[in-house]
Write a protein that holds these residues in place. Structure first.
Motif, PDB file in Angstrom:
ATOM      1  N   GLN A 113       0.832  -1.209   0.000  1.00  0.00           N
ATOM      2  CA  GLN A 113       0.000   0.000   0.000  1.00  0.00           C
ATOM      3  C   GLN A 113       0.865   1.257   0.000  1.00  0.00           C
ATOM      4  N   ILE A 114       1.968   1.235   0.789  1.00  0.00           N
ATOM      5  CA  ILE A 114       2.856   2.400   0.839  1.00  0.00           C
ATOM      6  C   ILE A 114       3.491   2.636  -0.523  1.00  0.00           C
ATOM      7  N   GLU A 115       3.932   1.541  -1.188  1.00  0.00           N
ATOM      8  CA  GLU A 115       4.516   1.694  -2.523  1.00  0.00           C
ATOM      9  C   GLU A 115       3.495   2.261  -3.495  1.00  0.00           C
ATOM     10  N   CYS A 116       2.247   1.766  -3.394  1.00  0.00           N
ATOM     11  CA  CYS A 116       1.186   2.277  -4.277  1.00  0.00           C
ATOM     12  C   CYS A 116       0.927   3.757  -4.005  1.00  0.00           C
ATOM     13  N   LEU A 117       0.875   4.130  -2.707  1.00  0.00           N
ATOM     14  CA  LEU A 117       0.643   5.532  -2.357  1.00  0.00           C
ATOM     15  C   LEU A 117       1.812   6.415  -2.788  1.00  0.00           C
ATOM     16  N   LYS A 122       3.931  10.443  -6.414  1.00  0.00           N
ATOM     17  CA  LYS A 122       4.828  10.923  -7.480  1.00  0.00           C
ATOM     18  C   LYS A 122       4.025  11.419  -8.668  1.00  0.00           C
ATOM     19  N   ASP A 123       2.986  10.636  -9.050  1.00  0.00           N
ATOM     20  CA  ASP A 123       2.130  11.070 -10.165  1.00  0.00           C
ATOM     21  C   ASP A 123       1.435  12.391  -9.832  1.00  0.00           C
ATOM     22  N   ALA A 124       0.965  12.514  -8.580  1.00  0.00           N
ATOM     23  CA  ALA A 124       0.304  13.756  -8.172  1.00  0.00           C
ATOM     24  C   ALA A 124       1.282  14.924  -8.192  1.00  0.00           C
TER      25      ALA A 124
END
Length: 198
Positions: A113-117, A122-124
């Motif tokens: 979940q942390i990697e996904c966030l 980064k995208d944001a």
């Protein structure tokens, strides 16, 4: 040749001894006067009576044995208690291992979940930079439009002032024209009166 003689005598001696032993066993297990004469009246008694005799135990030895038996019982209780504690420890260790495995699974899920966030962050951040660049461009464009609007407003105010001045001048000219027309009418009517009098 002498060796063969010695071997033959040895074999013969062995056969004789074996025969005597077999005869002794047969007589011992059988019944009759020969057995009683050889072994006595108590034919059922063991051949070596001292072999099966239970040794007498001294009182001190008996106390030592009792003490050793008591220590053995205590040791057995301790061993049983240690076995129970070992089983409890193994059960607790299994439960702890299961809990650790469950916690490791949860940690792995949290890491995912942390990697996904972090990826979403980064995208944001990239989108935010693009939006900030777009906002800067629009702000600059808005500033330019604001300057153009201010210039247009100034021109409009100047044009408004000119229109007001023109309207005032036209009103003055119309008033003067009306005044002149009235004076002309007066002169014309005064001239007509003079002609009639003449």
């Amino acid at each position: 040749m002498a060796y063969l003689g010695l071997i033959g005598i040895g074999l013969l001696f062995g056969l004789v001894l074996s025969g005597i032993a077999i005869a002794f066993i047969i007589m011992r297990s059988g019944e009759g006067p020969l057995k009683e004469s050889l072994f006595g009246n108590d034919s059922r008694a063991p051949a070596f009576p001292g072999a099966n005799k239970v040794p007498e135990v001294a009182p001190e030895t008996d106390r030592k044995i009792q003490t050793l038996l008591e220590e053995l019982r205590v040791t057995q209780r301790l061993v049983d208690q240690g076995r129970i504690e070992r089983e409890q420890f193994l059960n607790a260790a299994k439960a702890g291992k299961a809990e650790i495995d469950a916690l490791r699974g949860r940690v792995a899920e949290r890491d995912a979940q942390i990697e996904c966030l972090q990826s979403g962050l980064k995208d944001a951040a990239v989108r935010q930079e693009a939006l900030l660049a777009d906002l800067d461009a629009r702000t600059e464009e808005l500033s330019r439009i604001s300057l153009d609007l201010r210039d247009a407003r100034t021109e409009l105010e100047v044009a408004d002032s000119g229109t007001t001045l023109t309207t005032t001048q036209m009103a003055d000219l119309q008033r003067e024209r009306d005044e002149l027309a009235r004076l002309l009418d007066q002169y014309q009517s005064a001239g007509g009166d003079r002609r009639q009098r003449a």
